[in-house]
Design a protein around this motif. Structure first.
Motif, PDB file in Angstrom:
ATOM      1  N   ALA A  48      83.968  -8.152  49.081  1.00 55.89           N
ATOM      2  CA  ALA A  48      82.547  -8.021  48.767  1.00 55.89           C
ATOM      3  C   ALA A  48      81.867  -6.926  49.579  1.00 55.89           C
ATOM      4  CB  ALA A  48      81.843  -9.362  48.985  1.00 55.89           C
ATOM      5  N   ALA A  49      82.062  -6.918  50.882  1.00 57.71           N
ATOM      6  CA  ALA A  49      81.361  -5.947  51.726  1.00 57.71           C
ATOM      7  C   ALA A  49      81.781  -4.523  51.379  1.00 57.71           C
ATOM      8  CB  ALA A  49      81.623  -6.244  53.198  1.00 57.71           C
ATOM      9  N   SER A  65      71.335  -0.757  54.749  1.00 53.91           N
ATOM     10  CA  SER A  65      69.982  -0.490  54.269  1.00 53.91           C
ATOM     11  C   SER A  65      69.443  -1.709  53.528  1.00 53.91           C
ATOM     12  CB  SER A  65      70.002   0.708  53.316  1.00 53.91           C
ATOM     13  OG  SER A  65      68.816   0.782  52.545  1.00 53.91           O
ATOM     14  N   PRO A  66      68.125  -1.924  53.579  1.00 57.34           N
ATOM     15  CA  PRO A  66      67.561  -3.017  52.769  1.00 57.34           C
ATOM     16  C   PRO A  66      67.905  -2.884  51.286  1.00 57.34           C
ATOM     17  CG  PRO A  66      65.918  -2.178  54.307  1.00 57.34           C
ATOM     18  CD  PRO A  66      67.093  -1.254  54.402  1.00 57.34           C
ATOM     19  N   TRP A  67      68.051  -1.640  50.800  1.00 62.66           N
ATOM     20  CA  TRP A  67      68.391  -1.441  49.386  1.00 62.66           C
ATOM     21  C   TRP A  67      69.774  -1.974  49.046  1.00 62.66           C
ATOM     22  CZ3 TRP A  67      64.457  -0.788  46.531  1.00 62.66           C
ATOM     23  CH2 TRP A  67      63.381   0.043  46.896  1.00 62.66           C
ATOM     24  N   ALA A  68      70.651  -2.101  50.044  1.00 62.40           N
ATOM     25  CA  ALA A  68      72.024  -2.535  49.772  1.00 62.40           C
ATOM     26  C   ALA A  68      72.090  -3.960  49.251  1.00 62.40           C
ATOM     27  CB  ALA A  68      72.873  -2.401  51.032  1.00 62.40           C
ATOM     28  N   ALA A  69      71.006  -4.726  49.404  1.00 61.92           N
ATOM     29  CA  ALA A  69      70.981  -6.072  48.819  1.00 61.92           C
ATOM     30  C   ALA A  69      71.203  -6.006  47.318  1.00 61.92           C
ATOM     31  CB  ALA A  69      69.652  -6.762  49.138  1.00 61.92           C
ATOM     32  N   GLU A  70      70.685  -4.955  46.678  1.00 61.34           N
ATOM     33  CA  GLU A  70      70.888  -4.802  45.237  1.00 61.34           C
ATOM     34  C   GLU A  70      72.359  -4.639  44.895  1.00 61.34           C
ATOM     35  OE1 GLU A  70      66.672  -2.392  44.474  1.00 61.34           O
ATOM     36  OE2 GLU A  70      68.598  -1.468  43.997  1.00 61.34           O
ATOM     37  N   ASP A  71      73.112  -3.957  45.762  1.00 63.17           N
ATOM     38  CA  ASP A  71      74.526  -3.741  45.493  1.00 63.17           C
ATOM     39  C   ASP A  71      75.335  -5.022  45.672  1.00 63.17           C
ATOM     40  OD1 ASP A  71      74.599  -0.697  45.102  1.00 63.17           O
ATOM     41  OD2 ASP A  71      73.465  -0.945  46.950  1.00 63.17           O
ATOM     42  N   TRP A  72      74.855  -5.929  46.513  1.00 58.84           N
ATOM     43  CA  TRP A  72      75.478  -7.252  46.611  1.00 58.84           C
ATOM     44  C   TRP A  72      75.117  -8.107  45.397  1.00 58.84           C
ATOM     45  CZ3 TRP A  72      78.578  -9.825  50.241  1.00 58.84           C
ATOM     46  CH2 TRP A  72      78.956  -9.077  51.345  1.00 58.84           C
ATOM     47  N   ILE A  73      73.840  -8.092  45.023  1.00 61.94           N
ATOM     48  CA  ILE A  73      73.414  -8.934  43.892  1.00 61.94           C
ATOM     49  C   ILE A  73      74.088  -8.488  42.600  1.00 61.94           C
ATOM     50  CG2 ILE A  73      71.437  -9.577  42.446  1.00 61.94           C
ATOM     51  CD1 ILE A  73      69.686  -9.281  44.972  1.00 61.94           C
ATOM     52  N   GLY A  74      74.048  -7.189  42.314  1.00 60.12           N
ATOM     53  CA  GLY A  74      74.582  -6.660  41.075  1.00 60.12           C
ATOM     54  C   GLY A  74      76.063  -6.364  41.114  1.00 60.12           C
ATOM     55  N   GLY A  75      76.724  -6.747  42.203  1.00 57.36           N
ATOM     56  CA  GLY A  75      78.166  -6.549  42.341  1.00 57.36           C
ATOM     57  C   GLY A  75      78.866  -7.858  42.661  1.00 57.36           C
ATOM     58  N   PRO A  76      79.184  -8.087  43.927  1.00 53.08           N
ATOM     59  CA  PRO A  76      79.957  -9.287  44.280  1.00 53.08           C
ATOM     60  C   PRO A  76      79.297 -10.602  43.873  1.00 53.08           C
ATOM     61  CG  PRO A  76      79.895  -7.754  46.124  1.00 53.08           C
ATOM     62  CD  PRO A  76      78.972  -7.204  45.092  1.00 53.08           C
ATOM     63  N   TRP A  77      77.964 -10.729  44.096  1.00 49.75           N
ATOM     64  CA  TRP A  77      77.376 -12.032  43.764  1.00 49.75           C
ATOM     65  C   TRP A  77      77.387 -12.279  42.259  1.00 49.75           C
ATOM     66  CZ3 TRP A  77      73.002 -13.818  41.028  1.00 49.75           C
ATOM     67  CH2 TRP A  77      72.890 -15.215  41.044  1.00 49.75           C
ATOM     68  N   THR A 543      70.526 -12.642  53.092  1.00 53.96           N
ATOM     69  CA  THR A 543      70.485 -13.784  52.173  1.00 53.96           C
ATOM     70  C   THR A 543      71.562 -13.673  51.106  1.00 53.96           C
ATOM     71  OG1 THR A 543      68.103 -14.039  52.510  1.00 53.96           O
ATOM     72  CG2 THR A 543      69.043 -15.059  50.556  1.00 53.96           C
ATOM     73  N   VAL A 544      71.698 -12.503  50.496  1.00 51.41           N
ATOM     74  CA  VAL A 544      72.626 -12.378  49.385  1.00 51.41           C
ATOM     75  C   VAL A 544      74.073 -12.320  49.883  1.00 51.41           C
ATOM     76  CG1 VAL A 544      73.220 -11.064  47.332  1.00 51.41           C
ATOM     77  CG2 VAL A 544      70.855 -11.273  48.012  1.00 51.41           C
ATOM     78  N   GLU A 545      74.301 -11.769  51.051  1.00 50.91           N
ATOM     79  CA  GLU A 545      75.647 -11.845  51.635  1.00 50.91           C
ATOM     80  C   GLU A 545      76.069 -13.305  51.781  1.00 50.91           C
ATOM     81  OE1 GLU A 545      75.364  -9.798  55.317  1.00 50.91           O
ATOM     82  OE2 GLU A 545      75.518  -7.793  54.439  1.00 50.91           O
TER      83      GLU A 545
END
Length: 569
Positions: A48-49, A65-77, A543-545
């Motif tokens: 995931a990371a 970056s705070p924007w990287a939350a989107e890459d977790w939500i729209g990817g691994p999660w 949170t999303v991690e």
């Protein structure tokens, strides 16, 4: 398509190899299919990371970056959540239960509806107040809906076949979720052609799907339009699914030569094999006038900006046109709050190819467009009066938001105008968002019910950005039915759809109008804080991690840390 310079031998070998294993996938027992997904889940967590970090770096910011939350939500999660959704349904079937519990299917106002979310206790806890129901097409009964669900596993298994998935370049999980759908919902082995924009995801997908690759049920290939065109016309490929634009679809089906338009006119396609697609459009966010507080204006401004600026607007479901009541005393207040959020968000680039040109075109059409953000790349056009405006007629796929003001001070009058505008003027039917105060809906229930029924979109989010329907797995994702290959619009067919429903019209998704605890005041109480997909969520990344790791392996011991991060947002 000119294939003279294209080395097709590797593609031919890949087709032969995967097609040769289609029978073995068809005969794989359900218990083993479940086990494969169970073994896939920890591989999502393990990668995931790296997967999210690769997306962040490609888009111009760091993995912290705070924007990287989107890459977790729209990817691994998203991949973890969809895998969990399939597992929930398949485990019901292997246990001898129907995929749909009796209480979830009901008829209302002469229409059959299926409550698909929340589907589990964890859903109710983690997304408290969020709910979704699928509306079946007119004439489909509750009995038919139950009988047809999950047909692949209930006596109507498809013949062995090979599907080509033409991957999207914007959101990491799209290609992976389309693969899961083809394998598990349609029973087809898959060749997935990566999009050149995010081909960097290929090694991560090959790791996550390693067992499927090793057994010859899945292969990944790189390349551009030439490779995609060759594979789509390959006699060994039985079906195609594409996520992209209508231009991509038309190039494959009708070609790009001087005879393409004649073929379309005469309905003589270059390929006739089954072809499903998700193609975007110009998505509206409709705001109904109501008794909003200062906090409501702030929260919904964050919501609206998120629905536009997520992934720099490079989403086929991004809100492009904000539909506001012309004479509502809250219209300017809301726009002022939107301006504040646009100014205050951290800087980022519009990374997708062609974005700079498309934004320049918006500015050329609107010399007085407001430019917000540190580099002025976030465009706001606050009063579009010409409904032939390019922002109304063409998908921008970038960080530009247009505002259309329609008459109607009362909810019923305004909604009549808004529904007509959305249905008849805006191109595309993938998704729409409707924001309505609970007290307004309580005071004008029939007006809201009528609007929900009449809006012709595959996903309608009420107080919830419709893109959330892409993520949940239980909610079918696709355009409103009615498009044809000659007029493809936002596409044909639904994907994700863990319950494997048939004859779907649309999904209606609801979320709380306000975060906890203010819902006690507005009339829609829930336990949900500010959603972590909001661009303004202060602890979204953490949170999303934690949510991703929880989703792949739920445990009560993980909840305190997850809740602590979510509540700080």
């Amino acid at each position: 398509m000119n294939t003279s310079a294209l080395d097709t031998s590797f593609l031919d070998r890949t087709v032969a190899h995967i097609r040769g294993n289609a029978e073995s996938w068809s005969t794989t027992p359900l218990t083993e299919r479940i086990a494969l997904l169970e073994r896939l889940q920890p591989r999502i967590t393990a990668r995931a990371a790296e997967m999210a970090g690769a997306g962040a770096l490609a888009k111009g910011y760091g993995p912290d970056s705070p924007w990287a939350a989107e890459d977790w939500i729209g990817g691994p999660w998203a991949l973890a959540q969809n895998t969990a959704a399939y597992l929930h349904v398949l485990r019901r079937i292997v246990a001898g239960r129907d995929p749909l519990a009796d209480r979830t299917v009901h008829e209302e106002n002469g229409r059959t509806r299926v409550n698909v979310f929340p589907a589990t206790g964890w859903d109710s806890l983690l997304l408290n107040g969020f709910r979704a129901e699928v509306w079946m097409r007119p004439g489909v009964t509750a009995e038919q809906t139950r009988a047809c669900a999950a047909g692949e596993y209930r006596g109507r298994q498809a013949d062995p076949a090979l599907a080509l998935v033409l991957g999207a370049g914007n959101v990491a999980a799209i290609t992976a979720l389309d693969i899961l759908h083809k394998l598990y919902a349609e029973g087809q082995v898959v060749i997935a052609k990566m999009n050149p924009v995010n081909a960097y995801l290929r090694p991560h997908f090959e790791y996550v799907f390693a067992e499927f690759v090793e057994r010859g049920w899945l292969a990944f290939v790189d390349g551009g339009a030439a490779e995609g065109g060759y594979l789509s016309r390959h006699e060994g490929v039985d079906a195609i699914h594409v996520t992209g634009s209508d231009r991509t679809h038309d190039a494959i089906v009708w070609g790009t030569d001087e005879d393409a338009e004649e073929r379309r006119r005469d309905d003589l396609p270059l390929i006739t094999k089954p072809f499903s697609s998700e193609l975007g459009g110009v998505s509206p966010c409709i705001v109904v006038p109501g008794p909003w507080s200062d906090a409501d204006f702030r929260f919904q401004a964050e919501h609206i900006v998120t629905s536009k600026m997520n992934n720099s607007g490079h989403n086929c479901i991004a809100s492009q046109i904000l539909v506001l009541p012309r004479d509502w005393n809250g219209t300017e207040r809301l726009l002022d709050e939107i301006r504040r959020v646009l100014r205050d968000l951290p800087p980022r680039a519009d990374y997708y190819p062609g974005a700079a040109d498309r934004l320049a075109s918006v500015q050329a059409s609107h010399p007085t467009a407001e430019a917000h953000g540190g580099d002025g790349s976030r465009l706001l056009v606050p009063d579009i009066t010409d409904h032939d405006d390019p922002l109304v007629t063409d998908e921008v796929f970038g960080s530009a938001l247009g505002v259309v003001r329609l008459p109607g001070t009362a909810p019923a009058e305004f909604l009549r105008h808004a529904v007509d505008f959305a249905n008849t003027t805006l191109p595309g039917t993938l998704g729409a968002t409707l924001i309505v105060h609970p007290k307004t809906e309580k005071a004008a229930p029939e007006a809201v019910r009528t609007a929900v029924a009449e809006l012709r979109y595959g996903t309608l989010g009420i107080n919830c950005w419709s893109a959330v329907g892409f993520l949940l797995g239980f909610t079918p994702w696709g355009a409103f039915p009615g498009h044809t290959r000659r007029n493809i619009g936002s596409g044909i067919g639904f994907v994700h759809n863990a319950f494997m429903l048939e004859d779907i019209e649309k999904t209606v998704l609801r979320a709380p109008f306000t975060p906890a605890p203010r819902g006690l005041v507005t009339g829609d109480p829930s336990l949900s804080p500010r959603p972590p997909y909001f661009a303004t969520h202060r602890t979204a990344l953490t949170t999303v991690e934690r949510l991703t790791r929880f989703t792949t392996a739920p445990s009560l011991t993980k909840l305190p840390a997850l809740f602590a991060a979510a509540l700080r947002g």
